[in-house]
Design a protein around this motif. Structure first.
Motif, PDB file in Angstrom:
ATOM      1  N   MET A   1      82.798  -0.244  51.941  1.00  0.00           N
ATOM      2  CA  MET A   1      83.403  -0.095  50.627  1.00  0.00           C
ATOM      3  C   MET A   1      84.656   0.745  50.752  1.00  0.00           C
ATOM      4  SD  MET A   1      81.649   1.365  47.175  1.00  0.00           S
ATOM      5  CE  MET A   1      80.519  -0.030  47.184  1.00  0.00           C
ATOM      6  N   HIS A   2      85.777   0.212  50.290  1.00  0.00           N
ATOM      7  CA  HIS A   2      87.066   0.891  50.421  1.00  0.00           C
ATOM      8  C   HIS A   2      87.782   0.867  49.074  1.00  0.00           C
ATOM      9  CE1 HIS A   2      86.470   0.529  54.766  1.00  0.00           C
ATOM     10  NE2 HIS A   2      86.188  -0.751  54.552  1.00  0.00           N
ATOM     11  N   GLY A   3      88.204   2.028  48.603  1.00  0.00           N
ATOM     12  CA  GLY A   3      88.936   2.078  47.347  1.00  0.00           C
ATOM     13  C   GLY A   3      88.903   3.455  46.724  1.00  0.00           C
ATOM     14  N   VAL A   4      89.439   3.539  45.513  1.00  0.00           N
ATOM     15  CA  VAL A   4      89.561   4.806  44.802  1.00  0.00           C
ATOM     16  C   VAL A   4      88.869   4.683  43.448  1.00  0.00           C
ATOM     17  CG1 VAL A   4      91.156   6.522  43.873  1.00  0.00           C
ATOM     18  CG2 VAL A   4      91.787   5.224  45.916  1.00  0.00           C
ATOM     19  N   LEU A   5      87.959   5.590  43.176  1.00  0.00           N
ATOM     20  CA  LEU A   5      87.308   5.655  41.869  1.00  0.00           C
ATOM     21  C   LEU A   5      87.895   6.826  41.099  1.00  0.00           C
ATOM     22  CD1 LEU A   5      84.993   4.636  39.980  1.00  0.00           C
ATOM     23  CD2 LEU A   5      83.613   6.492  40.960  1.00  0.00           C
ATOM     24  N   LEU A   6      88.438   6.548  39.930  1.00  0.00           N
ATOM     25  CA  LEU A   6      88.967   7.611  39.074  1.00  0.00           C
ATOM     26  C   LEU A   6      87.841   8.074  38.160  1.00  0.00           C
ATOM     27  CD1 LEU A   6      92.518   6.273  38.173  1.00  0.00           C
ATOM     28  CD2 LEU A   6      91.795   7.716  40.092  1.00  0.00           C
ATOM     29  N   LEU A   7      87.277   9.202  38.498  1.00  0.00           N
ATOM     30  CA  LEU A   7      86.145   9.739  37.754  1.00  0.00           C
ATOM     31  C   LEU A   7      86.618  10.773  36.741  1.00  0.00           C
ATOM     32  CD1 LEU A   7      82.981   9.768  37.633  1.00  0.00           C
ATOM     33  CD2 LEU A   7      83.109  11.813  39.074  1.00  0.00           C
ATOM     34  N   ASP A   8      86.084  10.689  35.535  1.00  0.00           N
ATOM     35  CA  ASP A   8      86.283  11.741  34.546  1.00  0.00           C
ATOM     36  C   ASP A   8      85.175  12.763  34.792  1.00  0.00           C
ATOM     37  OD1 ASP A   8      86.606  13.378  32.334  1.00  0.00           O
ATOM     38  OD2 ASP A   8      87.083  11.716  30.993  1.00  0.00           O
ATOM     39  N   LYS A   9      85.516  13.806  35.547  1.00  0.00           N
ATOM     40  CA  LYS A   9      84.484  14.767  35.937  1.00  0.00           C
ATOM     41  C   LYS A   9      83.892  15.453  34.712  1.00  0.00           C
ATOM     42  CE  LYS A   9      84.736  19.061  37.247  1.00  0.00           C
ATOM     43  NZ  LYS A   9      83.486  19.580  36.612  1.00  0.00           N
ATOM     44  N   PRO A  10      82.566  15.467  34.606  1.00  0.00           N
ATOM     45  CA  PRO A  10      81.941  16.082  33.429  1.00  0.00           C
ATOM     46  C   PRO A  10      81.894  17.602  33.531  1.00  0.00           C
ATOM     47  CG  PRO A  10      80.253  15.214  34.893  1.00  0.00           C
ATOM     48  CD  PRO A  10      81.581  14.824  35.495  1.00  0.00           C
TER      49      PRO A  10
END
Length: 325
Positions: A1-10
């Protein structure tokens, strides 16, 4: 799995805790985050998976934008709402003239002393380790840049007076320290009541997904949230190579071009192949030479092609594209 996840950190989770939860949900083997957000903070936290981890340093070095609320009249042990109140002072009238003065004073190049509650190392130990023992050690000031600062009166039930700030700044800026310094300049002291990262390196909070949303998704929907690896270099010029020269480039060989073939000298460019169309990695251009930087392995490229991830150049600005003759 290759890529970038833009997480809204809680709120309430450390950056690493948020990473581990997302890593488990995506069933990923290799992952890393691109700069720590305190548990108190929320907002944009790019998570890199697989080959994307090779380019995560670019996000660590990127400019950032934050929104914060400063609680006036109280200093805390940590400079934020997680610490104990250690000093209370009266607050002067917060006028627009005062805010204009503070805006001018704290915009531009500044020298900032890092807080004791930080992960910076001193003699092999993180500063927060000393702070938790009640020890304070000498820290050198660091040069930072505040590109833009907006300040406005705010209301917060925890204090009688508060200020909301929006800060665009260089890497290494501590918003907790900035808030504390503003409080000292006003004369009443202050600490951070809340903090949200709005933008980092071209990624914005409007692009982010929450952990709760990820949990509710199917496995395919989670994978669809990943941005391509090349989104990490989207703001840089593009160079495209034919199949023969792409192979040589991936072997680490410099590619000599005709005058101006790769465009002007550049500290970083994103490099693509044409047959097959694939992101190959980064390079820099000096005196018409394309010099490899961080490269994807053939296996990583095959994985990305097999997963049908987007491989076309991702750019937020006009890109210079050159093809090897």
């Amino acid at each position: 799995m290759h890529g970038v996840l833009l997480l809204d950190k809680p709120l309430g989770l450390s950056s690493n805790q948020a990473l581990q939860k997302a890593k488990w949900l995506l069933r990923a083997d290799k992952a890393g985050h691109t700069g720590t957000l305190d548990p108190l903070a929320t907002g944009v936290l790019p998570l890199c998976f697989g080959a994307a981890t090779k380019f995560s340093q670019l996000q660590l070095d990127a400019d950032k934008t934050y929104e914060a609320v400063l609680l006036l009249g109280q200093k805390t042990s940590t400079a934020d709402a997680e610490g104990e109140v250690i000093e209370t002072r009266p607050v002067p009238p917060i006028t627009l003239a005062l805010l204009d003065e503070m805006t001018r004073r704290f915009t531009g190049s500044l020298a900032q002393v890092p807080p004791m509650y930080s992960a910076l190392k001193k003699d092999g130990k993180a500063l927060y380790e000393y702070a938790r023992k009640g020890q304070e050690v000498e820290r050198d000031a660091r040069h930072i840049t505040i590109y833009k600062l907006n300040m406005a009166p705010a209301h917060d039930p925890r204090v009688l007076a508060a200020i909301k700030i929006i800060v665009s700044c260089s890497k290494g800026t501590y918003i907790r320290t900035l808030g504390e310094d503003i409080g000292e300049a006003i004369g009443c002291g202050a600490h951070l009541g809340s903090l949200r990262r709005l933008e980092t390196g071209g990624y914005t909070d409007s692009q982010c997904v929450s952990l709760l949303s990820l949990e509710a998704m199917s496995e395919a929907e989670r994978e669809a949230c990943l941005l391509p690896v090349q989104s990490l270099v989207a703001s840089y010029p593009v160079v495209t190579l034919d199949a023969d020269n792409a192979g040589r480039f991936l072997s680490g060989l410099r590619r000599r071009g005709n005058a101006g073939q790769w465009g002007p000298d550049a500290e970083l460019v994103q490099v693509f192949g044409t047959n097959p169309a694939a992101f190959l990695g980064s390079a820099h251009v000096t005196a018409d030479e394309l010099i490899p930087g961080r490269l994807l392995s053939p296996i990583e490229i095959q994985d990305m092609l097999a997963a049908s991830r987007p491989v076309s150049p991702v750019s937020s600005s006009p890109a210079a594209t050159a093809a090897m003759a």
